[in-house]
Design a protein around this motif. Sequence first.
Motif, PDB file in Angstrom:
ATOM      1  N   SER A 102       2.832 -15.248   1.245  1.00 40.65           N
ATOM      2  CA  SER A 102       1.546 -15.193   0.905  1.00 40.65           C
ATOM      3  C   SER A 102       0.801 -16.251   0.104  1.00 40.65           C
ATOM      4  O   SER A 102      -0.228 -16.781   0.430  1.00 40.65           O
ATOM      5  N   GLN A 103       2.055 -16.599  -0.510  1.00 37.90           N
ATOM      6  CA  GLN A 103       1.364 -17.960  -1.767  1.00 37.90           C
ATOM      7  C   GLN A 103       1.388 -18.901  -0.938  1.00 37.90           C
ATOM      8  O   GLN A 103       0.534 -19.763  -0.826  1.00 37.90           O
ATOM      9  N   ASP A 106      -1.763 -17.479   2.607  1.00 39.61           N
ATOM     10  CA  ASP A 106      -3.036 -17.288   2.561  1.00 39.61           C
ATOM     11  C   ASP A 106      -3.989 -18.116   2.122  1.00 39.61           C
ATOM     12  O   ASP A 106      -5.445 -17.949   2.789  1.00 39.61           O
ATOM     13  N   SER A 107      -3.297 -19.373   1.767  1.00 42.16           N
ATOM     14  CA  SER A 107      -5.427 -20.273   1.912  1.00 42.16           C
ATOM     15  C   SER A 107      -4.472 -21.007   3.275  1.00 42.16           C
ATOM     16  O   SER A 107      -5.190 -23.052   2.589  1.00 42.16           O
ATOM     17  N   ARG A 128      -1.005  -5.583   5.076  1.00 49.64           N
ATOM     18  CA  ARG A 128      -1.775  -6.388   4.028  1.00 49.64           C
ATOM     19  C   ARG A 128      -3.037  -7.042   5.303  1.00 49.64           C
ATOM     20  O   ARG A 128      -3.738  -8.275   4.871  1.00 49.64           O
ATOM     21  N   LYS A 130      -2.484  -8.998   8.267  1.00 50.75           N
ATOM     22  CA  LYS A 130      -2.045 -10.071   8.632  1.00 50.75           C
ATOM     23  C   LYS A 130      -2.005 -10.121  10.607  1.00 50.75           C
ATOM     24  O   LYS A 130      -2.261  -8.823  10.892  1.00 50.75           O
TER      25      LYS A 130
END
Length: 296
Positions: A102-103, A106-107, A128, A130
Amino acid sequence: MASAREMRLRIKSVKNISQVTRALETVSASKVRKAINAVTATRSYATKAWQVLRHVAEQPGRDSLHPLLAHRKSVNNTLVVVVTGDRGLAGAYNSNVIRFTSQRFDSNPVPVKYIAVGRKGRDLMIRRGKKVIADFSNLPAAPSFADVSAIGRLAVEEFNSGAVDEVYLVYTDFVNMGRQIATVKKLLPLDLEGEGLVEDFGNKSTGPAAAYEYEPDMREILDEIIPRFTALQVYQAVLESQASEHAARMIAMRNATDNAKELVGALQLAYNKVRQQGITNDILDIVGGAEALAAK
């Protein structure tokens, strides 16, 4: 304060849990040795295969050598292969992989699709929100290359079809029994930015790479080894992750067993206090009754 009966039941329950955690620790200790042997047996070959891929990618005109080496003019979609476990009770192993993913993604500036290897990772990513396009769960305890090759083939097909423009692999690298590191590797197209060519015996070359000679045909050889070596990287990642999972579970169960022993000791002490208090109250009642009879 709980009664003596409730304390006895709780002590018995904690002891039963400690027996389960001790058994799981023993099973994981056996499995982690087998997993480490599997990782050690294949790591040299996988490392050399990765070096061959990097060497091929450094050849002049890499974009024309093979479609899997060609960089797309624009990146519109990303595919991430995430390797986790099928079972829990491994501490923060599975959640650490998903948190790291995610880190990292996600961006991401473009949409990301996921291939989940492992039931726990699949469930966490779906929870989540995805986009999971494929799921590979319930792999054998000692998977062979044939068991895992479908994952690599799917990633290659997604890239060749143009559905995605880059493919990443997220897994847990096994360092030792006490240390496992979440890692990301770019599978397709092969990215050498910031990396020097690693020659045999681990020496780095700062000069131009020597060109390979291909027999009988370069296209035929590259069509065979590049998809196979790409799938091999996925296979090695699965082995590394399995060794990491068993090591994390063994440590987690050992800690759980130690905590259960400490809790049993604390509960036993509390139970003794409750029991002693009950005996004292009974003695006081007897003495009080005897004094009352004597007074009459």
